[in-house]
Design a protein around this motif. Structure first.
Motif, PDB file in Angstrom:
ATOM      1  N   SER A 146       0.127 -14.067   6.292  1.00  0.00           N
ATOM      2  CA  SER A 146       0.885 -12.859   6.612  1.00  0.00           C
ATOM      3  C   SER A 146       1.058 -11.991   5.376  1.00  0.00           C
ATOM      4  O   SER A 146       1.005 -10.761   5.457  1.00  0.00           O
ATOM      5  CB  SER A 146       2.234 -13.228   7.224  1.00  0.00           C
ATOM      6  N   MET A 152      -2.185 -10.159   4.909  1.00  0.00           N
ATOM      7  CA  MET A 152      -2.310  -9.057   5.865  1.00  0.00           C
ATOM      8  C   MET A 152      -1.563  -7.825   5.364  1.00  0.00           C
ATOM      9  O   MET A 152      -2.072  -6.707   5.376  1.00  0.00           O
ATOM     10  CB  MET A 152      -1.737  -9.480   7.223  1.00  0.00           C
ATOM     11  N   LEU A 153      -0.339  -8.063   4.935  1.00  0.00           N
ATOM     12  CA  LEU A 153       0.502  -6.965   4.458  1.00  0.00           C
ATOM     13  C   LEU A 153      -0.138  -6.305   3.247  1.00  0.00           C
ATOM     14  O   LEU A 153      -0.248  -5.076   3.157  1.00  0.00           O
ATOM     15  CB  LEU A 153       1.879  -7.522   4.098  1.00  0.00           C
ATOM     16  N   ALA A 191      -3.145  -4.292   4.173  1.00  0.00           N
ATOM     17  CA  ALA A 191      -2.782  -3.026   4.813  1.00  0.00           C
ATOM     18  C   ALA A 191      -2.387  -1.998   3.769  1.00  0.00           C
ATOM     19  O   ALA A 191      -2.779  -0.833   3.842  1.00  0.00           O
ATOM     20  CB  ALA A 191      -1.637  -3.262   5.791  1.00  0.00           C
ATOM     21  N   LEU A 192      -1.623  -2.443   2.769  1.00  0.00           N
ATOM     22  CA  LEU A 192      -1.179  -1.500   1.743  1.00  0.00           C
ATOM     23  C   LEU A 192      -2.350  -1.060   0.877  1.00  0.00           C
ATOM     24  O   LEU A 192      -2.426   0.103   0.470  1.00  0.00           O
ATOM     25  CB  LEU A 192      -0.098  -2.140   0.883  1.00  0.00           C
ATOM     26  N   GLU A 250      -5.506  -0.979   1.785  1.00  0.00           N
ATOM     27  CA  GLU A 250      -6.428  -0.203   2.587  1.00  0.00           C
ATOM     28  C   GLU A 250      -5.974   1.240   2.720  1.00  0.00           C
ATOM     29  O   GLU A 250      -6.790   2.133   2.910  1.00  0.00           O
ATOM     30  CB  GLU A 250      -6.514  -0.861   3.963  1.00  0.00           C
ATOM     31  N   SER A 251      -4.669   1.450   2.605  1.00  0.00           N
ATOM     32  CA  SER A 251      -4.169   2.795   2.861  1.00  0.00           C
ATOM     33  C   SER A 251      -4.735   3.805   1.870  1.00  0.00           C
ATOM     34  O   SER A 251      -4.931   4.960   2.238  1.00  0.00           O
ATOM     35  CB  SER A 251      -2.647   2.800   2.839  1.00  0.00           C
ATOM     36  N   ILE A 281      -7.862   4.879   3.320  1.00  0.00           N
ATOM     37  CA  ILE A 281      -7.615   5.694   4.503  1.00  0.00           C
ATOM     38  C   ILE A 281      -7.181   7.107   4.090  1.00  0.00           C
ATOM     39  O   ILE A 281      -7.587   8.094   4.705  1.00  0.00           O
ATOM     40  CB  ILE A 281      -6.541   5.016   5.372  1.00  0.00           C
ATOM     41  N   TYR A 282      -6.372   7.203   3.031  1.00  0.00           N
ATOM     42  CA  TYR A 282      -5.947   8.536   2.577  1.00  0.00           C
ATOM     43  C   TYR A 282      -7.158   9.361   2.167  1.00  0.00           C
ATOM     44  O   TYR A 282      -7.266  10.542   2.501  1.00  0.00           O
ATOM     45  CB  TYR A 282      -4.978   8.438   1.397  1.00  0.00           C
ATOM     46  N   PHE A 334     -10.189   9.016   3.206  1.00  0.00           N
ATOM     47  CA  PHE A 334     -10.939   9.341   4.422  1.00  0.00           C
ATOM     48  C   PHE A 334     -10.309  10.511   5.163  1.00  0.00           C
ATOM     49  O   PHE A 334     -10.985  11.464   5.569  1.00  0.00           O
ATOM     50  CB  PHE A 334     -10.999   8.092   5.291  1.00  0.00           C
ATOM     51  N   VAL A 335      -8.972  10.444   5.319  1.00  0.00           N
ATOM     52  CA  VAL A 335      -8.273  11.519   6.031  1.00  0.00           C
ATOM     53  C   VAL A 335      -8.417  12.829   5.265  1.00  0.00           C
ATOM     54  O   VAL A 335      -8.642  13.892   5.862  1.00  0.00           O
ATOM     55  CB  VAL A 335      -6.792  11.139   6.236  1.00  0.00           C
ATOM     56  N   ARG A 395      12.275 -11.427   9.835  1.00  0.00           N
ATOM     57  CA  ARG A 395      12.074 -10.473   8.743  1.00  0.00           C
ATOM     58  C   ARG A 395      13.364  -9.738   8.394  1.00  0.00           C
ATOM     59  O   ARG A 395      13.591  -9.402   7.245  1.00  0.00           O
ATOM     60  CB  ARG A 395      11.027  -9.433   9.135  1.00  0.00           C
ATOM     61  N   ARG A 453      -1.959   5.979   7.971  1.00  0.00           N
ATOM     62  CA  ARG A 453      -2.716   4.738   8.053  1.00  0.00           C
ATOM     63  C   ARG A 453      -3.224   4.518   9.469  1.00  0.00           C
ATOM     64  O   ARG A 453      -4.414   4.299   9.701  1.00  0.00           O
ATOM     65  CB  ARG A 453      -1.839   3.570   7.629  1.00  0.00           C
ATOM     66  N   TYR A 457      -0.179  -4.759  14.683  1.00  0.00           N
ATOM     67  CA  TYR A 457       0.534  -5.825  13.965  1.00  0.00           C
ATOM     68  C   TYR A 457       1.006  -5.318  12.609  1.00  0.00           C
ATOM     69  O   TYR A 457       2.155  -5.559  12.200  1.00  0.00           O
ATOM     70  CB  TYR A 457      -0.403  -7.024  13.816  1.00  0.00           C
ATOM     71  N   ILE A 458       0.125  -4.578  11.919  1.00  0.00           N
ATOM     72  CA  ILE A 458       0.481  -4.091  10.586  1.00  0.00           C
ATOM     73  C   ILE A 458       1.599  -3.059  10.678  1.00  0.00           C
ATOM     74  O   ILE A 458       2.534  -3.068   9.868  1.00  0.00           O
ATOM     75  CB  ILE A 458      -0.772  -3.512   9.899  1.00  0.00           C
TER      76      ILE A 458
END
Lengths: 76, 296
Positions: A47, A50-51, A54-55, A57-58, A61-62, A64-65, B141, B233, B277-278
């Motif tokens: 977990s 994953m977190l 995600a952070l 990857e952003s 993504i920025y 890309f956007v 959480r 995101r 999920y994220i």
């Protein structure tokens, strides 16, 4: 505006993927090491990974956007 | 992902299943006899013929698609509702989802809820599992926040239903920047409401300048940037998936049979679920960061 310049700018903007890819690779490698060292903690590590992914990857993504916005709003 | 891809994928899966089933049965039936020759190949060939026929049928039905064309709109098209009043297409799809959820909850409230028993079974079992899981996840959480379970369930249900909508070849509502920004704003409001409610104004300020007072402006900036980052995101991921899938269609052109179904399954079903999920996890993280008491 010149479409070629916009395309070059968009290409530079998606270079953020470089850093994101490096970071995600390092993070995943470290997570694999951690699971190998302590398999019983794999749920928590998963977990957390994953977190972190995600952070990380952003940034990609920025970029890309940003590139998409450049192409679709400046170019049109 | 198109309807035809789903149909073709289903047919393929059925064919594979039939082959496997046939082989298995034959193995079980005549264990000591020699295995039959040629039969599985016959079935595979038949399924290929069926696939080709389906492809022909779809190409006749839908018309041949040109190879090398690429269509993408970043902003979804506007559709008129009352006369001149227009809304985005994705908003209409969002309303469809809301209608489905509303109908499902009404049915649940008036049909299934009165029949609840002590020993759960059927629908009650499913619903209780979902509610319990969401509540546990939220409370693992964030401490003492009873509403958060329902909030994250709502977000999850919305995203799952939008995945299903996209499978029906409609544009997913989450691939609209306005929609994702609205969801991120909801998270922002809930975060600050719970933070202010638990710590009070002074406590929240103290929390924001936790290590030293110098970091205060940066903490405030990152708090304001949180909904923007959440929205961008989600939107970027959805739009990226759309771009990749349309590129696959562009490259394959008229031969786009089967392969886009697999690619699309990853990019329009698996990826959005991960993103859901994220989104939920980051929401809970923000809230727990805003509500925790700064340690001295």
């Amino acid at each position: 505006m010149d479409m070629g310049m916009i395309a070059i700018g968009a290409g530079i903007a998606v270079l953020t993927g470089l850093g994101a890819g490096l970071g995600m690779g390092i993070a995943t490698g470290k997570a694999a090491e951690a699971v190998a060292r302590q398999p019983e903690a794999s749920g928590k590590i998963n977990s957390l990974l994953m977190l972190g992914l995600a952070l990380t990857e952003s940034t990609a993504i920025y970029g890309f956007v940003t590139a998409l916005i450049m192409i679709f709003t400046l170019g049109a | 992902m198109n309807v035809k891809d789903i149909v073709i994928l289903l047919v393929e899966a059925l064919a594979v299943w039939a082959i496997a089933n046939k082989t298995e049965k034959r193995k079980a039936k005549d264990q000591d006899r020699a295995p039959s020759k040629g039969k599985p190949w016959l079935i595979a060939g038949l399924s290929l013929v069926v696939l080709a026929g389906l492809e022909l049928l779809f190409s006749l039905w839908g018309g041949a698609e040109e190879s090398g064309t690429f269509e993408l709109e970043m902003v979804p098209p506007q559709v008129p509702i009352f006369g001149d009043f227009t809304v985005s297409l994705t908003v209409v799809y969002g309303w469809i989802i809301l209608g489905v959820v509303l109908a499902a909850s009404l049915v649940f409230r008036f049909v299934f809820l009165p029949k609840f028993t002590d020993k759960p079974k059927g629908v009650q079992n499913v619903v209780e599992t979902i509610v319990e899981y969401a509540g546990n996840y939220a409370s693992s959480r964030v401490e003492d926040a009873p509403v958060l379970g329902s909030y994250i369930t709502a977000i999850g249900v919305y995203m799952v239903l939008s995945v299903i909508l996209e499978g029906l070849s409609m544009r997913a509502p989450t691939s609209d920047l306005c929609m994702t920004f609205a969801m991120a704003l909801m998270t922002f409001v809930i975060t600050n409401y719970l933070g202010l409610k638990k710590l009070g104004f002074g406590g929240r300020m103290k929390n924001l300048m936790h290590p030293t007072a110098i970091v205060f402006p940066f903490r405030v900036l990152s708090d304001i940037a949180a909904p923007v980052s959440l929205a961008c995101r989600l939107f970027g991921n959805m739009l990226g998936a759309m771009v990749v899938v349309s590129m696959v269609y562009m490259v394959l052109g008229n031969a786009a049979v089967g392969i886009p179904a697999v690619v699309g399954l990853f990019f329009t079903a698996f990826e959005p679920l991960i993103q859901a999920y994220i989104f939920i996890t980051l929401t809970l993280n923000n809230i727990s960061e805003a509500t925790e008491v700064a340690a001295e």
